[in-house]
Design a protein around this motif. Structure first.
Motif, mmCIF file in Angstrom:
data_model
loop_
_atom_site.group_PDB
_atom_site.id
_atom_site.type_symbol
_atom_site.label_atom_id
_atom_site.label_comp_id
_atom_site.label_asym_id
_atom_site.label_seq_id
_atom_site.Cartn_x
_atom_site.Cartn_y
_atom_site.Cartn_z
ATOM 1 N N PHE A 175 -7.675 -8.628 -5.441
ATOM 2 C CA PHE A 175 -7.657 -10.630 -5.552
ATOM 3 C C PHE A 175 -7.002 -10.437 -6.837
ATOM 4 N N GLN A 176 -7.895 -9.668 -7.627
ATOM 5 C CA GLN A 176 -7.782 -9.328 -8.909
ATOM 6 C C GLN A 176 -6.307 -9.639 -9.942
ATOM 7 N N ALA A 177 -5.798 -8.424 -9.413
ATOM 8 C CA ALA A 177 -4.713 -7.798 -9.220
ATOM 9 C C ALA A 177 -3.249 -8.720 -8.881
ATOM 10 N N ILE A 178 -3.783 -8.807 -7.951
ATOM 11 C CA ILE A 178 -2.333 -9.140 -6.701
ATOM 12 C C ILE A 178 -2.738 -11.258 -7.322
ATOM 13 N N ASN A 179 -3.067 -11.459 -8.384
ATOM 14 C CA ASN A 179 -3.203 -12.640 -9.210
ATOM 15 C C ASN A 179 -2.278 -12.374 -10.489
ATOM 16 N N GLU A 180 -2.719 -11.317 -10.595
ATOM 17 C CA GLU A 180 -1.706 -10.338 -11.611
ATOM 18 C C GLU A 180 -0.070 -10.032 -11.148
ATOM 19 N N LEU A 224 -2.450 -1.465 -11.858
ATOM 20 C CA LEU A 224 -2.504 -1.932 -11.513
ATOM 21 C C LEU A 224 -1.998 -2.393 -9.966
ATOM 22 N N ARG A 225 -1.306 -1.218 -9.208
ATOM 23 C CA ARG A 225 -1.051 -0.865 -8.036
ATOM 24 C C ARG A 225 -2.003 -0.251 -7.197
ATOM 25 N N ARG A 226 -3.100 0.425 -8.011
ATOM 26 C CA ARG A 226 -4.188 0.622 -7.514
ATOM 27 C C ARG A 226 -5.002 -0.193 -6.705
ATOM 28 N N ASP A 227 -5.536 -1.006 -7.656
ATOM 29 C CA ASP A 227 -5.541 -2.544 -7.008
ATOM 30 C C ASP A 227 -5.234 -3.516 -5.858
ATOM 31 N N THR A 228 -3.526 -3.501 -6.212
ATOM 32 C CA THR A 228 -3.201 -4.246 -5.210
ATOM 33 C C THR A 228 -2.807 -3.584 -3.520
ATOM 34 N N SER A 229 -2.926 -2.463 -3.593
ATOM 35 C CA SER A 229 -3.018 -1.529 -2.651
ATOM 36 C C SER A 229 -3.515 -1.998 -1.710
ATOM 37 N N GLY A 230 -4.784 -2.373 -1.959
ATOM 38 C CA GLY A 230 -5.960 -1.939 -1.149
ATOM 39 C C GLY A 230 -6.270 -1.191 -1.021
ATOM 40 N N CYS A 231 -6.509 -0.363 -1.445
ATOM 41 C CA CYS A 231 -6.476 1.573 -1.097
ATOM 42 C C CYS A 231 -8.321 1.279 -0.970
ATOM 43 N N CYS A 259 -14.606 10.252 -7.565
ATOM 44 C CA CYS A 259 -13.886 9.292 -8.446
ATOM 45 C C CYS A 259 -12.127 9.889 -8.462
ATOM 46 N N SER A 260 -12.712 11.286 -8.838
ATOM 47 C CA SER A 260 -10.598 11.572 -9.381
ATOM 48 C C SER A 260 -10.165 11.566 -7.609
ATOM 49 N N LEU A 261 -10.930 12.175 -7.061
ATOM 50 C CA LEU A 261 -10.688 12.688 -5.243
ATOM 51 C C LEU A 261 -10.262 11.007 -5.311
ATOM 52 N N GLY A 262 -11.136 10.315 -4.620
ATOM 53 C CA GLY A 262 -10.336 8.456 -4.851
ATOM 54 C C GLY A 262 -8.531 8.358 -5.340
ATOM 55 N N GLU A 263 -9.088 8.528 -6.423
ATOM 56 C CA GLU A 263 -7.803 8.071 -7.416
ATOM 57 C C GLU A 263 -6.807 8.664 -6.792
ATOM 58 N N ALA A 264 -6.848 9.831 -6.262
ATOM 59 C CA ALA A 264 -5.464 10.660 -6.459
ATOM 60 C C ALA A 264 -4.969 10.218 -4.965
ATOM 61 N N THR A 265 -6.268 10.123 -3.630
ATOM 62 C CA THR A 265 -5.592 9.028 -2.940
ATOM 63 C C THR A 265 -4.549 8.098 -2.534
ATOM 64 N N ASN A 266 -4.865 7.306 -3.611
ATOM 65 C CA ASN A 266 -4.913 6.193 -3.976
ATOM 66 C C ASN A 266 -3.653 6.390 -4.116
ATOM 67 N N ASP A 267 -3.538 7.221 -5.305
ATOM 68 C CA ASP A 267 -1.706 7.133 -5.861
ATOM 69 C C ASP A 267 -0.853 7.649 -4.465
ATOM 70 N N LEU A 268 -1.630 8.917 -3.632
ATOM 71 C CA LEU A 268 -0.680 9.314 -2.541
ATOM 72 C C LEU A 268 0.046 7.923 -1.669
ATOM 73 N N THR A 306 9.878 -6.817 -7.250
ATOM 74 C CA THR A 306 10.017 -6.300 -8.033
ATOM 75 C C THR A 306 8.333 -4.592 -8.343
ATOM 76 N N HIS A 307 7.596 -5.287 -7.195
ATOM 77 C CA HIS A 307 6.258 -4.818 -7.902
ATOM 78 C C HIS A 307 6.406 -3.721 -6.802
ATOM 79 N N ASN A 308 7.460 -2.385 -7.502
ATOM 80 C CA ASN A 308 7.309 -0.811 -6.662
ATOM 81 C C ASN A 308 8.005 -0.202 -7.725
ATOM 82 N N MET A 309 7.242 1.233 -7.724
ATOM 83 C CA MET A 309 6.944 2.312 -8.578
ATOM 84 C C MET A 309 8.647 2.398 -8.763
ATOM 85 N N ILE A 310 9.776 2.409 -7.415
ATOM 86 C CA ILE A 310 10.955 2.808 -8.055
ATOM 87 C C ILE A 310 11.244 1.766 -9.046
#
Length: 359
Positions: free
Chosen positions: A158-163, A182-189, A215-224, A243-247
């Motif tokens: 919620f903090q991230a989607i507010n930002e 930011l995207r690691r939290d807006t994703s909801g993963c 933590c790195s495994l969770g982060e790598a999964t979130n990123d993919l 425009t909230h998109n890495m592209i």
């Protein structure tokens, strides 16, 4: 989740990167998928007067299939809770794309109060009732650490989607480093990773869950999952001027064209899979019981990687009914600008919903 991003060259199509071939994890699916999908959708539709076209849109989402692919060995009771949560999360994601900061704060207050006080907080707001419904079921079997991680990561969401809403209001596109954080939290993963613990009845100590490699495994999964979603969802989002998109971030920061941006993000996705494999091979031992639970947890993350990739072409959320064709050819014809996506047309304004207790 750009019309300006189509300039200056205004391409008419783009070739998406081949991520499925790079992912060698075994694709699995629960035998409960059909029953799960039907019952979880009924739960979502309960007390809503939705027309048939709207219901078909949610059928096309196929959240039950995503759940079955990402939690393939879970028992039905737990699987159903996870599917309800994912349907709730997609519903909330649809709402939040059109919300301002005030509306997001109101919804966050209802949801977080429902999580912190699931048996004593009372609200007729629909999202609150839905939250209490799935979280009370989680509390029956999940250990305290799992529940804490679930609640804390939803708070971060919620903090991230507010930002994100602030950026949207200001027409601001962040730099790549800030966007990734930011995207690691807006994703909801992150709450979904806590649900891996819940779904399989895992009891992993906090100090193990906080280990850098875990933590790195969770982060790598979130990123993919997140970055590939940016690839798959870009066409629909650019047609709505989002425009909230890495592209978008890559094109804005590096001044490259659309196809080059897709290729760049595709390389990052492949690197995240490679990073996951590398970290998994470096895990230490914490003793037989903990090692068993950790292995199940990590396998659950791998299920998310491969399951989300394949589901993205099965759902109608990104490519309509052409998902299998796009999966084969990897060619996406860009949509013209439009004011609103069909996913949002059935959702009334939040203020109106709140007053009528339908959120």
């Amino acid at each position: 989740m750009f019309s300006s991003t189509l300039c200056p060259s205004s391409p008419t199509k783009v070739v998406i990167p081949d991520l499925v071939s790079h992912c060698t994890f075994k694709l699995r699916s629960s035998t409960h998928q059909k029953r799960l999908s039907a019952e979880s959708e009924r739960w979502l539709f309960r007390s809503d007067n939705l027309d048939e076209s709207t219901r078909r849109s949610f059928h096309g989402l196929k959240a039950g299939q995503l759940t079955a692919m990402c939690y393939p060995k879970a028992e039905y009771t737990q699987l159903r809770v996870v599917s309800d949560f994912l349907n709730w999360l997609f519903h909330l994601d649809n709402l939040s794309d059109d919300m301002g900061n005030r509306s997001i704060t109101e919804v966050a207050n209802v949801v977080m109060n429902s999580l912190h006080h699931p048996y004593t907080y009372h609200s007729n707001v629909r999202l609150g009732r839905m939250t209490r419904s799935f979280y009370r079921r989680i509390l029956r079997t999940a250990n305290p650490g799992t529940c804490q991680r679930f609640v804390e990561t939803l708070e971060l969401f919620f903090q991230a989607i507010n930002e994100q809403a602030t950026d949207r209001h200001n027409n601001f596109i962040p730099g790549l480093e800030a966007y990734i954080a930011l995207r690691r939290d807006t994703s909801g993963c992150k709450p979904c990773w806590a649900l891996v613990e819940y779904a399989y009845g895992l009891d992993i100590p906090d100090e193990v869950m906080n280990h850098p490699l875990i933590c790195s495994l969770g982060e790598a999964t979130n990123d993919l999952v997140t970055w590939s979603n940016d690839i798959f969802s870009y066409n629909v989002e650019q047609s709505k001027g989002q425009t909230h998109n890495m592209i978008d971030v890559i094109m804005n920061e590096r001044g490259i064209d659309l196809q080059s941006a897709f290729n760049f993000v595709g390389d990052l996705c492949r690197q995240s899979i490679d990073r996951f494999i590398e970290c998994r091979g470096q895990l230490p031992s914490w003793g037989p019981k903990i090692d068993r639970d950790v292995a199940i947890y990590v396998e659950g993350l791998a299920d998310w990687i491969v399951g989300s990739l394949h589901w993205s072409f099965d759902t109608e959320r990104y490519f309509g009914k052409r998902g299998h064709e796009v999966k084969k050819t990897r060619i996406v014809k860009l949509l013209p600008p439009r004011r609103v996506s069909p996913w949002y047309t059935f959702l009334p304004q939040l203020r109106r919903q709140t007053s009528s207790s339908h959120v």
